[in-house]
Write an enzyme that holds these catalytic residues in place. Structure first.
Site, PDB file in Angstrom:
ATOM      1  N   PRO A 124     106.830  93.743  18.987  1.00 28.24           N
ATOM      2  CA  PRO A 124     106.583  94.658  20.113  1.00 28.24           C
ATOM      3  C   PRO A 124     105.665  95.793  19.701  1.00 28.24           C
ATOM      4  CG  PRO A 124     108.738  95.102  19.174  1.00 28.24           C
ATOM      5  CD  PRO A 124     108.130  93.989  18.360  1.00 28.24           C
ATOM      6  N   CYS A 125     104.415  95.510  19.590  1.00 24.43           N
ATOM      7  CA  CYS A 125     103.458  96.515  19.102  1.00 24.43           C
ATOM      8  C   CYS A 125     103.443  97.757  19.968  1.00 24.43           C
ATOM      9  CB  CYS A 125     102.057  95.928  19.084  1.00 24.43           C
ATOM     10  SG  CYS A 125     101.993  94.232  18.519  1.00 24.43           S
ATOM     11  N   PHE A 126     103.771  97.590  21.226  1.00 22.07           N
ATOM     12  CA  PHE A 126     103.692  98.730  22.162  1.00 22.07           C
ATOM     13  C   PHE A 126     104.716  99.814  21.858  1.00 22.07           C
ATOM     14  CE2 PHE A 126     107.449  97.628  24.533  1.00 22.07           C
ATOM     15  CZ  PHE A 126     107.549  96.247  24.332  1.00 22.07           C
TER      16      PHE A 126
END
Length: 101
Positions: free
Chosen positions: A52-54
């Site tokens: 989940p890079c965000f």
DNA sequence: GCTTTGACACTAA
DNA sequence: CTTAGTGCCAAAG
């Protein structure tokens, strides 16, 4: 020995839903000061599905950048979906949402 | 194996 | 608040 990136991914996965972390703290959690390498690792994006890079933002409370689909806009949208309010690239009550290792 | 680069951080002015 | 400058480290070429 895992690569730096793999360690970063692993740590990022430990961040609970609805929380975020910073490039700096993330790097520190893997015993390094390579906060820049963290972002680089994300963009290299070896595992876009599991990571989940965000949920990774700047220490200043700004959302930072994003290389997925709609760029920063999409990142913000995802953050909001996690219950995090963002106003003009700034996270509201940022300190409240930061996950500290 | 050296050079460049980058989804950053921090300080100073 | 903004701009400018310096530091940081791993990955890519």
């Amino acid at each position: 020995m895992k690569t730096f990136s793999e360690k970063v991914y692993d740590k990022l996965r430990t961040v609970p839903k609805g929380k975020v972390t910073t490039y700096r703290d993330l790097a520190r959690s893997v015993n390094s000061k390579a906060y820049r390498a963290v972002g680089r690792a994300m963009k290299s994006n070896k595992n876009p599905v599991k990571i989940p890079c965000f949920r990774v933002v700047k220490s200043s409370g700004e959302v930072g950048e994003y290389s997925g689909r709609g760029g920063v806009k999409e990142k913000i949208r995802k953050l909001r979906r996690e219950g995090i309010c963002v106003k003009g690239n700034k996270i509201i009550d940022f300190e409240k949402f930061v996950y500290r290792f």
